[in-house]
Design a protein around this motif. Structure first.
Motif, PDB file in Angstrom:
ATOM      1  N   VAL A   1     123.384  24.503 -21.730  1.00  0.00           N
ATOM      2  CA  VAL A   1     123.851  23.766 -22.960  1.00  0.00           C
ATOM      3  C   VAL A   1     124.150  22.157 -22.877  1.00  0.00           C
ATOM      4  CG1 VAL A   1     125.998  23.455 -24.618  1.00  0.00           C
ATOM      5  CG2 VAL A   1     125.141  25.823 -24.195  1.00  0.00           C
ATOM      6  N   GLY A   2     123.782  21.447 -23.532  1.00  0.00           N
ATOM      7  CA  GLY A   2     123.917  19.835 -23.263  1.00  0.00           C
ATOM      8  C   GLY A   2     122.819  19.180 -22.774  1.00  0.00           C
ATOM      9  N   ALA A   3     121.667  20.061 -22.196  1.00  0.00           N
ATOM     10  CA  ALA A   3     120.414  19.462 -22.065  1.00  0.00           C
ATOM     11  C   ALA A   3     119.829  18.909 -22.943  1.00  0.00           C
ATOM     12  CB  ALA A   3     119.647  20.677 -21.276  1.00  0.00           C
ATOM     13  N   ARG A   4     119.172  17.646 -22.910  1.00  0.00           N
ATOM     14  CA  ARG A   4     118.552  16.961 -23.719  1.00  0.00           C
ATOM     15  C   ARG A   4     117.280  16.404 -23.461  1.00  0.00           C
ATOM     16  NH1 ARG A   4     124.051  14.980 -23.872  1.00  0.00           N
ATOM     17  NH2 ARG A   4     125.022  15.264 -25.784  1.00  0.00           N
ATOM     18  N   LEU A   5     116.370  16.231 -24.532  1.00  0.00           N
ATOM     19  CA  LEU A   5     115.170  15.558 -24.575  1.00  0.00           C
ATOM     20  C   LEU A   5     114.985  14.540 -25.632  1.00  0.00           C
ATOM     21  CD1 LEU A   5     111.753  17.690 -24.779  1.00  0.00           C
ATOM     22  CD2 LEU A   5     112.350  16.070 -26.493  1.00  0.00           C
ATOM     23  N   LEU A   6     114.335  13.406 -25.296  1.00  0.00           N
ATOM     24  CA  LEU A   6     114.266  12.479 -26.328  1.00  0.00           C
ATOM     25  C   LEU A   6     112.717  12.192 -26.345  1.00  0.00           C
ATOM     26  CD1 LEU A   6     116.290   9.200 -26.955  1.00  0.00           C
ATOM     27  CD2 LEU A   6     113.793   8.811 -26.106  1.00  0.00           C
ATOM     28  N   LEU A   7     112.405  12.060 -27.687  1.00  0.00           N
ATOM     29  CA  LEU A   7     110.860  11.756 -28.015  1.00  0.00           C
ATOM     30  C   LEU A   7     110.904  10.465 -28.958  1.00  0.00           C
ATOM     31  CD1 LEU A   7     107.732  12.688 -27.646  1.00  0.00           C
ATOM     32  CD2 LEU A   7     108.295  13.551 -30.191  1.00  0.00           C
ATOM     33  N   ARG A   8     110.321   9.542 -28.346  1.00  0.00           N
ATOM     34  CA  ARG A   8     110.120   8.199 -29.284  1.00  0.00           C
ATOM     35  C   ARG A   8     108.865   8.378 -30.063  1.00  0.00           C
ATOM     36  NH1 ARG A   8     110.413   3.844 -24.015  1.00  0.00           N
ATOM     37  NH2 ARG A   8     108.173   3.600 -24.986  1.00  0.00           N
ATOM     38  N   GLU A   9     109.249   7.236 -30.966  1.00  0.00           N
ATOM     39  CA  GLU A   9     107.955   6.988 -31.841  1.00  0.00           C
ATOM     40  C   GLU A   9     106.648   6.974 -31.334  1.00  0.00           C
ATOM     41  OE1 GLU A   9     107.958   4.781 -36.224  1.00  0.00           O
ATOM     42  OE2 GLU A   9     108.309   3.647 -34.405  1.00  0.00           O
TER      43      GLU A   9
END
Length: 293
Positions: A36-44
């Motif tokens: 819980v709390g793991a993150r992934l960011l996908l840019r445009e």
């Protein structure tokens, strides 16, 4: 987590130039690949930072991120890793996906009394403020403490803000009509979302006419003035710098959120409905029913 945090800051500050979708693991059970709390960011632009576990679950989350980038709406991805995705892990995951957009940038061309009033109000509602003026002493005013400042005159706007883009708001507030005119003539040819200019109705008519006549004399097509607002602001009736600043920022917010700037008052409609109800006796019957209970 640090690379994702840095990527979020880059998106919100506008350094990467566009929006992103941020996916956060908000629930897990069993043998799930991430906490819980793991993150992934996908840019445009397709750049990905971080992970929510890889494999089929990550591909489903990336699909949700792409959809979020298209419509700007948050969503939740829920999946049992074996039953739904055929993964060897035996658990389940829940991932929240949200839309991140850069702070809107507001370029103030001029650092006088009105700009000094506008800057803190605009910053308070989420605009990243840039101030351009050749008077360095005015750029040191406390109102611009959190702003990006450039000691340039209106003939140097391209040097001051070389990366002006379609998401940017610009307001012309210089110290004289000639500078306002030169700024407007330059800026209508550059990308912007909103371009405002302070001044009286008479001044605006004169400047717009001269700008268009000069463009015609130069053999250039008429510039697009559909996003130009002059006189800038919503008609609130105020005349002090603080009152004008509220008027200007109100119009910026209306543009940003798709509002009209009209009053939200519905009391006349409420009174009309009550009058109609009274004339038909509906209100009385409702009152009788409440008494019966």
């Amino acid at each position: 987590m640090l690379p994702v945090a840095r990527a979020v800051v880059d998106v919100l500050s506008g350094r990467t130039g566009g929006p992103a979708a941020l996916a956060t693991v908000i629930g897990r059970s069993g043998s799930a690949p991430q906490v819980v709390g793991a993150r992934l960011l996908l840019r445009e632009d397709g750049v990905q930072v971080g992970t929510v576990g890889g494999g089929a679950i990550e591909e489903q989350v990336l699909d949700a991120c792409r959809a979020c980038l298209r419509d700007g709406s948050p969503r939740v991805v829920k999946a049992h890793l074996v039953r739904d995705l055929g993964m060897c892990c035996g658990g389940a995951m829940e991932v929240f996906v949200e839309y991140l957009a850069p702070e809107a940038r507001l370029v103030l061309v001029g650092a006088g009394h009105v700009a000094q009033a506008v800057a803190p109000v605009a910053a308070g509602v989420g605009f990243r403020v840039v101030v351009v003026d050749d008077r360095e002493d005015l750029l040191e005013h406390p109102a611009f403490a959190g702003a990006e400042r450039h000691a340039r005159d209106v003939d140097e706007l391209e040097l001051a803000v070389p990366d002006l883009g379609e998401r940017d708001y610009v307001v012309i507030l210089t110290r004289d009509h000639a500078r306002d005119e030169r700024a407007l003539a330059h800026l209508v040819r550059r990308p912007h979302r909103y371009l405002g200019m302070i001044g009286s109705v008479r001044k605006v008519h004169a400047i717009v006419a001269r700008v268009l006549r000069r463009e015609q004399e130069l053999g250039r097509p008429r510039p697009d003035l559909s996003r130009v607002r002059a006189p800038v602001g919503i008609a609130l009736g105020g005349r002090t710098p603080a009152e004008i600043a509220i008027s200007i920022v109100a119009e910026l917010l209306a543009d940003r959120h798709g509002g009209t700037g009209a009053a939200m008052n519905v009391v006349p409609q409420a009174l009309a409905r009550l009058g109609a109800a009274a004339s038909t006796g509906v209100e009385g019957r409702e009152g009788d029913a409440r008494d019966d209970r």
